[in-house]
Design an enzyme around this catalytic site. Structure first.
Site, PDB file in Angstrom:
ATOM      1  N   ARG A 117      24.414  27.621  -7.930  1.00 16.52           N
ATOM      2  CA  ARG A 117      24.410  27.798  -6.468  1.00 16.52           C
ATOM      3  C   ARG A 117      23.078  28.300  -5.929  1.00 16.52           C
ATOM      4  NH1 ARG A 117      29.451  29.350  -7.757  1.00 16.52           N
ATOM      5  NH2 ARG A 117      30.992  27.765  -7.229  1.00 16.52           N
ATOM      6  N   LYS A 139      11.557  21.234   2.282  1.00 19.29           N
ATOM      7  CA  LYS A 139      12.385  20.038   2.053  1.00 19.29           C
ATOM      8  C   LYS A 139      12.324  19.655   0.590  1.00 19.29           C
ATOM      9  CE  LYS A 139      12.054  17.317   6.304  1.00 19.29           C
ATOM     10  NZ  LYS A 139      11.579  15.995   6.746  1.00 19.29           N
ATOM     11  N   GLU A 181      -2.649  12.036   4.562  1.00 15.96           N
ATOM     12  CA  GLU A 181      -1.834  13.047   5.253  1.00 15.96           C
ATOM     13  C   GLU A 181      -2.718  14.105   5.933  1.00 15.96           C
ATOM     14  OE1 GLU A 181       1.413  12.862   5.680  1.00 15.96           O
ATOM     15  OE2 GLU A 181       2.226  11.700   4.005  1.00 15.96           O
ATOM     16  N   LYS A 221       0.910  21.778   9.380  1.00 17.85           N
ATOM     17  CA  LYS A 221       2.310  21.651   8.947  1.00 17.85           C
ATOM     18  C   LYS A 221       3.058  22.969   9.130  1.00 17.85           C
ATOM     19  CE  LYS A 221       5.495  20.063   5.462  1.00 17.85           C
ATOM     20  NZ  LYS A 221       5.748  19.208   4.325  1.00 17.85           N
ATOM     21  N   GLU A 231      13.581  20.084  11.807  1.00 18.11           N
ATOM     22  CA  GLU A 231      13.166  18.795  12.362  1.00 18.11           C
ATOM     23  C   GLU A 231      14.005  18.304  13.540  1.00 18.11           C
ATOM     24  OE1 GLU A 231      12.811  14.496  10.528  1.00 18.11           O
ATOM     25  OE2 GLU A 231      11.214  15.734   9.749  1.00 18.11           O
ATOM     26  N   ARG A 235       8.580  19.201  14.785  1.00 16.84           N
ATOM     27  CA  ARG A 235       8.314  18.795  13.408  1.00 16.84           C
ATOM     28  C   ARG A 235       8.203  17.276  13.293  1.00 16.84           C
ATOM     29  NH1 ARG A 235      10.615  21.600   7.849  1.00 16.84           N
ATOM     30  NH2 ARG A 235       9.666  20.139   6.428  1.00 16.84           N
ATOM     31  N   ASN A 239       5.605  12.996  11.619  1.00 15.33           N
ATOM     32  CA  ASN A 239       5.958  11.613  11.251  1.00 15.33           C
ATOM     33  C   ASN A 239       4.994  10.583  11.826  1.00 15.33           C
ATOM     34  OD1 ASN A 239       8.167  12.355   9.747  1.00 15.33           O
ATOM     35  ND2 ASN A 239       9.572  12.263  11.486  1.00 15.33           N
ATOM     36  N   HIS A 242       4.484   7.341  10.169  1.00 13.24           N
ATOM     37  CA  HIS A 242       5.502   7.234   9.121  1.00 13.24           C
ATOM     38  C   HIS A 242       6.614   6.243   9.426  1.00 13.24           C
ATOM     39  CE1 HIS A 242       3.459  10.618   7.419  1.00 13.24           C
ATOM     40  NE2 HIS A 242       4.335  10.757   6.444  1.00 13.24           N
ATOM     41  N   HIS A 246       6.962   3.905   6.496  1.00 16.29           N
ATOM     42  CA  HIS A 246       8.148   3.865   5.627  1.00 16.29           C
ATOM     43  C   HIS A 246       8.671   2.440   5.490  1.00 16.29           C
ATOM     44  CE1 HIS A 246       9.159   8.356   6.342  1.00 16.29           C
ATOM     45  NE2 HIS A 246       8.588   8.185   5.167  1.00 16.29           N
ATOM     46  N   HIS A 259       2.451   5.837  -0.474  1.00 15.36           N
ATOM     47  CA  HIS A 259       2.923   6.416   0.780  1.00 15.36           C
ATOM     48  C   HIS A 259       1.756   6.586   1.766  1.00 15.36           C
ATOM     49  CE1 HIS A 259       5.225   8.929   3.485  1.00 15.36           C
ATOM     50  NE2 HIS A 259       4.315   9.892   3.370  1.00 15.36           N
TER      51      HIS A 259
HETATM   52  N1  LIG Z   1       9.111  17.609   0.463  1.00 13.68           N
HETATM   53  C1  LIG Z   1       8.297  17.119   1.364  1.00 13.68           C
HETATM   54  O1  LIG Z   1       8.164  17.637   2.462  1.00 13.68           O
HETATM   55  C2  LIG Z   1       7.519  15.894   1.015  1.00 13.68           C
HETATM   56  C3  LIG Z   1       6.471  15.472   1.848  1.00 13.68           C
HETATM   57  C4  LIG Z   1       5.731  14.364   1.468  1.00 13.68           C
HETATM   58  C5  LIG Z   1       6.030  13.705   0.277  1.00 13.68           C
HETATM   59  N2  LIG Z   1       7.049  14.134  -0.504  1.00 13.68           N
HETATM   60  C6  LIG Z   1       7.375  13.476  -1.771  1.00 13.68           C
HETATM   61  O2  LIG Z   1       6.275  13.636  -2.651  1.00 13.68           O
HETATM   62  C7  LIG Z   1       6.307  12.587  -3.607  1.00 13.68           C
HETATM   63  C8  LIG Z   1       4.908  12.066  -3.828  1.00 13.68           C
HETATM   64  O3  LIG Z   1       4.097  13.102  -4.283  1.00 13.68           O
HETATM   65  P1  LIG Z   1       2.749  12.822  -5.095  1.00 13.68           P
HETATM   66  O4  LIG Z   1       1.945  11.833  -4.368  1.00 13.68           O
HETATM   67  O5  LIG Z   1       2.165  14.134  -5.432  1.00 13.68           O
HETATM   68  O6  LIG Z   1       3.299  12.010  -6.344  1.00 13.68           O
HETATM   69  P2  LIG Z   1       3.494  12.352  -7.883  1.00 13.68           P
HETATM   70  O7  LIG Z   1       4.106  13.671  -8.064  1.00 13.68           O
HETATM   71  O8  LIG Z   1       4.181  11.172  -8.460  1.00 13.68           O
HETATM   72  O9  LIG Z   1       2.004  12.391  -8.432  1.00 13.68           O
HETATM   73  C9  LIG Z   1       1.244  11.212  -8.404  1.00 13.68           C
HETATM   74  C10 LIG Z   1       0.651  10.927  -9.787  1.00 13.68           C
HETATM   75  O10 LIG Z   1      -0.411  11.844 -10.041  1.00 13.68           O
HETATM   76  C11 LIG Z   1      -0.264  12.404 -11.339  1.00 13.68           C
HETATM   77  N3  LIG Z   1      -0.871  13.739 -11.289  1.00 13.68           N
HETATM   78  C12 LIG Z   1      -0.349  14.859 -10.738  1.00 13.68           C
HETATM   79  N4  LIG Z   1      -1.246  15.851 -10.760  1.00 13.68           N
HETATM   80  C13 LIG Z   1      -2.363  15.364 -11.358  1.00 13.68           C
HETATM   81  C14 LIG Z   1      -3.641  15.903 -11.645  1.00 13.68           C
HETATM   82  N5  LIG Z   1      -3.971  17.153 -11.270  1.00 13.68           N
HETATM   83  N6  LIG Z   1      -4.542  15.114 -12.262  1.00 13.68           N
HETATM   84  C15 LIG Z   1      -4.225  13.825 -12.595  1.00 13.68           C
HETATM   85  N7  LIG Z   1      -3.042  13.249 -12.323  1.00 13.68           N
HETATM   86  C16 LIG Z   1      -2.118  14.019 -11.704  1.00 13.68           C
HETATM   87  C17 LIG Z   1       1.207  12.387 -11.604  1.00 13.68           C
HETATM   88  O11 LIG Z   1       1.494  12.389 -12.976  1.00 13.68           O
HETATM   89  C18 LIG Z   1       1.626  11.074 -10.928  1.00 13.68           C
HETATM   90  O12 LIG Z   1       1.428   9.994 -11.809  1.00 13.68           O
HETATM   91  C19 LIG Z   1       7.264  11.546  -3.084  1.00 13.68           C
HETATM   92  O13 LIG Z   1       8.437  11.553  -3.835  1.00 13.68           O
HETATM   93  C20 LIG Z   1       7.562  12.003  -1.668  1.00 13.68           C
HETATM   94  O14 LIG Z   1       8.862  11.668  -1.231  1.00 13.68           O
HETATM   95  C21 LIG Z   1       7.785  15.223  -0.157  1.00 13.68           C
HETATM   96 ZN   LIG Z   2       4.054  11.573   4.500  1.00 15.45          ZN
END
Ligand SMILES: NC(=O)c1ccc[n+]([C@@H]2O[C@H](COP(=O)([O-])OP(=O)(O)OC[C@H]3O[C@@H](n4cnc5c(N)ncnc54)[C@H](O)[C@@H]3O)[C@@H](O)[C@H]2O)c1
Ligand SMILES: [Zn+2]
Length: 352
Positions: A117, A139, A181, A221, A231, A235, A239, A242, A246, A259
């Site tokens: 929980r 999130k 971003e 942010k 949101e 907030r 987007n 986006h 998306h 993305h």
């Molecule tokens: N929670 C939120 O508010 C929010 C906002 C935007 C995006 N997201 C989510 O974030 C995700 C995308 O995040 P991301 O782009 O970080 O992707 P990711 O976590 O897949 O990382 C991208 C790639 O980089 C590699 N990597 C990570 N750190 C590294 C480093 N220091 N050196 C070399 N390689 C490295 C990873 O292994 C991966 O292959 C999506 O799932 C998206 O939905 C969430």
């Molecule tokens: Zn985004």
């Protein structure tokens, strides 16, 4: 001074420091006596695992190393994390530590929000996207075969610890994915940040100025999250780019565009359209697209518009016969513009 997120129910610090990875052991002293469930991906672990392990020496840890990539944000990974935490004897007083990009952060945060929980978690984000965006805001989510981020929660970390030197090992594509971003944050709320990114000019310039760029993007942010945690209003400005973005990502099944690339195209199309109908100051879309192009980001979509708008209207954010489009009046000023469903395609058509 660390930045702080202040919400009604919680506050937490965001610490940004070169070399912070080497301070994690000391920082964890504030959480002493607890077991730590470390979740990471294989790429991050192969690059930084030894350094992280040396910080965790003497502590009772359960380590989960998952395959890199979006497909890791799944129920299957959650189950694996839960079993390993149970086997490791993790209790409600224990701590999860997300060490990786947004995938690891979202997944670990969601696992932490539901395990027994809910347990505490700390984010150690390692990509540009996760440092300037996904690790704050609370999130957390996983994907379903039917779509991304369909199951999730709001669960804020206890702390966010960032070491920008970790960004040096990112591929160029993942680096500019995150930069999109930062450009978005600048475009909706911080024209000084936009100038700064323009001056930086390339990846080396961004890395050299990262200790200013990260806090500035995070502030955008943080400010909207603090006034609108769930949101309902402001907030939504985050987007920008986006809605169309998306739809582009989803059209290609999240395989062809990152993305950030899709958001870059989304911001460009929306801003060209809004400039052409007089909602945006003249010259703004050129300035925006020039900057995106300078960093190798796309400024147009490769999908027929009708397919994108059709998909958009099926999206969860479409409500009450109209869509909230995020536009910018000029660099640094985002606003919400309501467009009836029936006019969406016509509106975007002006920007393609
Ligand atoms: N929670 C939120 O508010 C929010 C906002 C935007 C995006 N997201 C989510 O974030 C995700 C995308 O995040 P991301 O782009 O970080 O992707 P990711 O976590 O897949 O990382 C991208 C790639 O980089 C590699 N990597 C990570 N750190 C590294 C480093 N220091 N050196 C070399 N390689 C490295 C990873 O292994 C991966 O292959 C999506 O799932 C998206 O939905 C969430
Ligand atoms: Zn985004």
């Amino acid at each position: 001074m660390p930045m702080e997120i202040q919400l009604e129910q919680c506050r937490y610090a965001i610490e940004i420091e070169n070399g912070l990875l080497e301070q994690i052991g000391r920082r964890l002293d504030d959480y002493s006596g607890q077991k730590i469930g470390v979740v990471t991906d294989a790429t991050v672990w192969s690059l930084y695992g030894d350094r992280m392990l040396s910080q965790l020496q003497g502590r009772d840890i359960t380590l989960t190393v998952l395959p890199p990539g979006e497909s890791t944000k799944s129920f299957r990974s959650m189950e694996r994390i839960f079993s390993e935490w149970i086997q490791g004897g993790m209790t409600r007083k224990d701590l999860a530590l997300a060490f990786g990009g947004g995938v690891i952060g979202d997944l670990t945060g969601f696992a932490a929000s539901t395990y027994l929980r809910g347990i505490d978690f700390i984010q150690v984000p390692t990509t540009l996207l996760s440092q300037l965006d996904s690790s704050i805001g609370g999130k957390v989510a996983i994907d379903l075969p039917e779509g991304k981020n369909l199951v999730g929660a709001f669960h804020h970390p206890k702390a966010v610890w960032m070491d920008p030197t970790l960004l040096e090992t990112l591929t160029d594509r993942i680096f500019r994915d995150g930069l999109a971003e930062a450009i978005k944050a600048a475009a909706i709320a911080d024209s000084d940040l936009f100038d700064r990114i323009e001056r930086a000019g390339n990846r080396q310039g961004i890395q050299a100025d990262i200790l200013n760029i990260l806090p500035a993007s995070l502030t955008v942010k943080k400010t909207v999250v603090e006034v609108d945690e769930k949101e309902h209003g402001p907030r939504k400005l985050l987007n920008f780019g986006h809605t169309l973005g998306h739809a582009i990502e989803a059209h290609w099944n999240y395989e062809r565009w990152t993305h950030g690339e899709a958001v870059a195209a989304g911001m460009s199309v929306a801003t060209r359209a809004s400039e052409s109908v007089g909602l945006t100051e003249a010259g703004t879309s050129k300035r925006l697209t020039d900057l995106l192009e300078q960093f190798g980001l796309p400024t147009a979509s490769d999908v027929p518009l009708g397919e994108l708008t059709g998909r958009m209207l099926r999206d969860k954010k479409a409500a009450a016969g109209q869509l909230d489009l995020i536009l910018i009046q000029k660099i640094g000023n985002g606003f919400i513009h309501k467009v009836p469903f029936t006019e969406i395609e016509e509106f975007y058509q002006k920007g393609v």
